[in-house]
Design a protein around this motif. Structure first.
Motif, PDB file in Angstrom:
ATOM      1  N   UNK A   4       0.850  -1.207   0.000  1.00  0.00           N
ATOM      2  CA  UNK A   4       0.000   0.000   0.000  1.00  0.00           C
ATOM      3  C   UNK A   4       0.886   1.259   0.000  1.00  0.00           C
ATOM      4  N   UNK A   5       1.913   1.260   0.813  1.00  0.00           N
ATOM      5  CA  UNK A   5       2.828   2.400   0.862  1.00  0.00           C
ATOM      6  C   UNK A   5       3.585   2.551  -0.458  1.00  0.00           C
ATOM      7  N   UNK A   6       3.961   1.398  -1.052  1.00  0.00           N
ATOM      8  CA  UNK A   6       4.645   1.430  -2.343  1.00  0.00           C
ATOM      9  C   UNK A   6       3.741   2.032  -3.423  1.00  0.00           C
ATOM     10  N   UNK A   7       2.460   1.643  -3.398  1.00  0.00           N
ATOM     11  CA  UNK A   7       1.513   2.150  -4.384  1.00  0.00           C
ATOM     12  C   UNK A   7       1.265   3.644  -4.177  1.00  0.00           C
ATOM     13  N   UNK A   8       1.121   4.076  -2.929  1.00  0.00           N
ATOM     14  CA  UNK A   8       0.950   5.501  -2.640  1.00  0.00           C
ATOM     15  C   UNK A   8       2.145   6.306  -3.148  1.00  0.00           C
ATOM     16  N   UNK A   9       3.333   5.774  -2.956  1.00  0.00           N
ATOM     17  CA  UNK A   9       4.548   6.432  -3.416  1.00  0.00           C
ATOM     18  C   UNK A   9       4.579   6.515  -4.950  1.00  0.00           C
ATOM     19  N   UNK A  10       4.177   5.420  -5.595  1.00  0.00           N
ATOM     20  CA  UNK A  10       4.147   5.371  -7.060  1.00  0.00           C
ATOM     21  C   UNK A  10       3.142   6.384  -7.620  1.00  0.00           C
ATOM     22  N   UNK A  11       1.989   6.494  -6.985  1.00  0.00           N
ATOM     23  CA  UNK A  11       0.971   7.460  -7.414  1.00  0.00           C
ATOM     24  C   UNK A  11       1.520   8.879  -7.282  1.00  0.00           C
ATOM     25  N   UNK A  12       2.212   9.146  -6.196  1.00  0.00           N
ATOM     26  CA  UNK A  12       2.801  10.477  -5.988  1.00  0.00           C
ATOM     27  C   UNK A  12       3.874  10.776  -7.047  1.00  0.00           C
ATOM     28  N   UNK A  13       4.709   9.769  -7.352  1.00  0.00           N
ATOM     29  CA  UNK A  13       5.759   9.946  -8.369  1.00  0.00           C
ATOM     30  C   UNK A  13       5.167  10.274  -9.735  1.00  0.00           C
ATOM     31  N   UNK A  14       4.028   9.672 -10.034  1.00  0.00           N
ATOM     32  CA  UNK A  14       3.391   9.851 -11.348  1.00  0.00           C
ATOM     33  C   UNK A  14       2.337  10.953 -11.332  1.00  0.00           C
ATOM     34  N   UNK A  17      -1.559  10.055 -11.887  1.00  0.00           N
ATOM     35  CA  UNK A  17      -2.001   9.139 -12.943  1.00  0.00           C
ATOM     36  C   UNK A  17      -1.133   7.897 -12.852  1.00  0.00           C
ATOM     37  N   UNK A  18      -1.783   6.769 -12.682  1.00  0.00           N
ATOM     38  CA  UNK A  18      -1.042   5.517 -12.520  1.00  0.00           C
ATOM     39  C   UNK A  18      -1.547   4.500 -13.547  1.00  0.00           C
ATOM     40  N   UNK A  19      -0.632   3.762 -14.120  1.00  0.00           N
ATOM     41  CA  UNK A  19      -0.968   2.741 -15.109  1.00  0.00           C
ATOM     42  C   UNK A  19      -0.816   1.367 -14.494  1.00  0.00           C
ATOM     43  N   UNK A  22       2.661   0.085 -14.706  1.00  0.00           N
ATOM     44  CA  UNK A  22       3.604   0.634 -13.722  1.00  0.00           C
ATOM     45  C   UNK A  22       3.514  -0.125 -12.401  1.00  0.00           C
ATOM     46  N   UNK A  23       2.298  -0.453 -12.027  1.00  0.00           N
ATOM     47  CA  UNK A  23       2.061  -1.186 -10.777  1.00  0.00           C
ATOM     48  C   UNK A  23       2.659  -2.584 -10.879  1.00  0.00           C
ATOM     49  N   UNK A  24       2.425  -3.245 -12.005  1.00  0.00           N
ATOM     50  CA  UNK A  24       2.958  -4.589 -12.229  1.00  0.00           C
ATOM     51  C   UNK A  24       4.477  -4.583 -12.235  1.00  0.00           C
ATOM     52  N   UNK A  48      -6.642   0.183 -17.837  1.00  0.00           N
ATOM     53  CA  UNK A  48      -5.243   0.262 -17.439  1.00  0.00           C
ATOM     54  C   UNK A  48      -4.786   1.627 -16.970  1.00  0.00           C
ATOM     55  N   UNK A  49      -5.705   2.596 -16.856  1.00  0.00           N
ATOM     56  CA  UNK A  49      -5.344   3.963 -16.462  1.00  0.00           C
ATOM     57  C   UNK A  49      -6.191   4.393 -15.274  1.00  0.00           C
ATOM     58  N   UNK A  50      -5.514   4.811 -14.197  1.00  0.00           N
ATOM     59  CA  UNK A  50      -6.200   5.231 -12.971  1.00  0.00           C
ATOM     60  C   UNK A  50      -5.757   6.634 -12.599  1.00  0.00           C
ATOM     61  N   UNK A  51      -6.698   7.380 -12.045  1.00  0.00           N
ATOM     62  CA  UNK A  51      -6.458   8.775 -11.694  1.00  0.00           C
ATOM     63  C   UNK A  51      -6.831   8.996 -10.236  1.00  0.00           C
TER      64      UNK A  51
END
Length: 197
Positions: A4-14, A17-19, A22-24, A48-51
């Motif tokens: 969950x923390x990794x995903x939150x960080x990835x969303x912030x980096x992008x 907008x998260x694909x 990218x998550x995979x 495949x696209x989340x906002x």
């Protein structure tokens, strides 16, 4: 760090907008995306696209992520290269011949097709107004494209574009002439240039 923390960080980096890819690639199970959608933290805007709820929907970037062969061209490229002050009425892109562009047309994108051998000619990367990378044609290719499509375009827009191009310091006339030769518009281009130079 948990998923969950990794995903939150990835969303912030992008920047919101998260694909799915990218998550995979980050090794995070996709179920975490579904959880965030259920919690109303993310919205699925396309396959495949989340906002995230606090992010701006970057339509150009979102379309690009769903269609990797799409290269922004014509009026859209003119706008992104600052050749016109007009906001495009619709996004315009070019795909190689044989590419199924139905999904793009269904989303209101005006799609041009070109021979596969010419599709990548002049392709470069640019940025959306939100700073995300997208594929578009360089200035010289864009000018050749609008000249090729001159019967479908406003002649004032073509004249304005060439006038602005000629006045820019970063112009590359030899490259423009090489592209014009490949697209067989060199005589028409020379006529425009003679009038404006």
């Amino acid at each position: 760090m948990n998923y969950r923390e990794m995903l939150d960080s990835l969303i912030a980096q992008h920047e919101g907008i998260i694909l799915t890819k990218d998550v995979t690639e980050a090794g995070i199970p996709r179920t975490y995306l579904s959880s965030l959608v259920k919690e109303d933290i993310l919205e699925r805007v396309a396959h495949g696209v989340y906002l995230s709820r606090d992010a701006f929907d970057d339509e150009l970037y979102s379309l690009q992520t769903r269609s990797s062969r799409l290269i922004y061209s014509h009026e859209t490229a003119l706008y992104l290269h600052d050749f016109t002050d007009r906001d495009p009425l619709q996004w315009v892109g070019t795909v190689p011949s044989g590419y199924n562009s139905t999904h793009l047309k269904n989303e209101g994108v005006k799609v041009y097709t070109v021979k596969k051998v010419l599709h990548k000619l002049g392709a470069t990367t640019g940025q959306t107004e939100f700073g995300r990378k997208i594929n578009l044609y360089d200035k010289e290719r864009t000018i050749c494209d609008i000249i090729r499509s001159r019967n479908k375009m406003d002649s004032n827009l073509i004249n304005e574009t060439i006038r602005r191009y000629v006045g820019r310091k970063d112009k590359n006339i030899p490259l423009l002439l090489r592209y014009a030769e490949q697209f067989r518009v060199q005589k028409i281009l020379r006529n425009y240039l003679e009038i404006l130079l």
